[in-house]
Design an enzyme around this catalytic site. Structure first.
Site, mmCIF file in Angstrom:
data_model
loop_
_atom_site.group_PDB
_atom_site.id
_atom_site.type_symbol
_atom_site.label_atom_id
_atom_site.label_comp_id
_atom_site.label_asym_id
_atom_site.label_seq_id
_atom_site.Cartn_x
_atom_site.Cartn_y
_atom_site.Cartn_z
ATOM 1 C CE LYS A 35 40.720 17.842 35.094
ATOM 2 N NZ LYS A 35 41.877 18.415 35.823
ATOM 3 C CE LYS A 89 45.602 17.709 42.120
ATOM 4 N NZ LYS A 89 45.832 17.920 40.677
#
Length: 370
Positions: free
Chosen positions: A163, A262
């Protein structure tokens, strides 16, 4: 097939370590688990909506509201001839994709169990193992991040995602490339930047990440196309892709060269397959993203990632990496070669520990057709 009963379990589990992104710090996950019953079988689904609306507009609370007020009544009215019919039953409800996926994926589990086949086979999967990557949140220091990467690579993972956020970005990418000259690593910005940061991304280009995930606004396609034209590194879209049509349009305008799929984000397995098919037709690779799922959601992801277009390692990490409490009897593990086995039993192919779920659930709500 008619759904005869639905039981919703609200489960909150602590994470082993806080998970820090550009938009949030997660210490617990609170998910809604749906158990659907029909003809003596039970199918399970898991909501991936977080407690706060940092990823999308959905939260645990909005999922419960949508399930009880709109989606379950519609599902009870439906006569399901195939798993795709669940999505059609929800067609009058806009948005609420994570809530829809909670039930839709449970319906897929039910149909696979009734057929006596693994969910992967029903979805069209072709792999008995999937390649695994790992997602690492922001760390207090680059030294700690590099040490974490070392441990994950020793565990067999084939790809590392880290991240980033404004102020914690280029130095991270440079340090990773210096320490790991040949590592397949990617950065995930979770929509924290704008086109004003173009020079930053050009500099990051020099570190040769395998992709930059969702750097710009969560609902943007056009600016991502502008950014992609300026970079060699592929842009990977996540939050911006809600359907197969979104994927087709993003590819057509050059906004993405890789797509993160997803099932929870797009409303379930049927739409996830449409995204997969649109990308495969265009020669765009896809991979399976994660939302800190518990065991049931992780099982669904593993089966989805067996489809042929999932050619890149996904965020389908070992079960033990995130939670102390396990809700399935056969936790997922990563093999030494960096792969994970796709369950071969009927449906999602794992034993749901219903006694554990009942013990840890904060709330249990039962619904039947009117």
């Amino acid at each position: 097939m008619r759904i005869e009963r639905a039981t919703l379990h609200v489960v909150r589990l602590p994470l082993k370590l806080p998970y820090v992104t550009s938009g949030s710090t997660e210490t617990h996950e609170t998910h809604v688990l749906a158990r659907l019953e029909s003809e003596g079988q039970a199918g399970w689904g898991e909501s991936v909506a977080p407690e706060r609306p940092w990823y999308s507009g959905e939260t645990t609370s909005t999922v419960l509201l949508a399930l009880e007020e709109f989606l379950l009544p519609a599902l009870f009215r439906a006569d399901l001839g195939r798993p795709e019919d669940a999505g059609a039953a929800f067609g009058h409800v806009r948005e609420h994709r994570m809530a829809k996926a909670t039930l839709e994926m449970a319906v897929w589990d039910l149909f696979a169990k009734r057929a006596g086949r693994p969910l992967a086979a029903l979805l069209g999967g072709t792999r008995d193992r999937i390649p695994c990557g790992v997602a690492i949140g922001l760390k207090p220091s680059i030294a700690e991040l590099l040490a974490t990467i070392e441990r994950e690579l020793a565990g067999g993972y084939r790809r590392v995602k880290v991240k980033v956020r404004p102020g914690d970005d280029l130095a991270i990418a440079r340090a990773i490339r210096e320490r790991f000259p040949t590592l397949d690593f990617m950065v995930d910005a979770n929509s924290a930047y704008t086109l004003a940061d173009l020079d930053l991304f050009r500099a990051m280009d020099e570190t040769r990440p395998m992709m930059i995930e969702q750097p710009l606004a969560h609902d943007d396609l056009v600016d991502h196309a502008t950014l992609q034209r300026a970079l060699r590194t592929p842009i990977c879209l996540d939050e911006s892709i809600h359907s197969g049509e979104d994927a087709r349009k993003a590819i057509a305008i050059g906004a993405t060269r890789i797509v993160n799929i997803k099932a929870g984000r797009v409303g379930g397995h049927a739409e996830a397959r449409r995204v997969h098919d649109a990308c495969t037709a265009a020669g765009v690779p896809v991979w399976c993203g994660g939302m800190l799922e518990m065991g049931i959601g992780r099982a669904h992801n593993v089966h989805l990632a067996s489809l042929p277009g999932f050619s890149l390692p996904g965020d389908v990490a070992a079960s033990a990496r995130y939670f102390e409490t396990e809700l399935i009897g056969e936790p997922f593990t990563v093999e030494p070669d960096g792969t994970m086995r796709v369950p071969t039993g009927p449906g999602i192919g794992v034993t749901v520990l219903e006694d554990v779920i009942r013990r840890v659930a904060l709330d249990v709500r039962e619904h039947r057709p009117a």
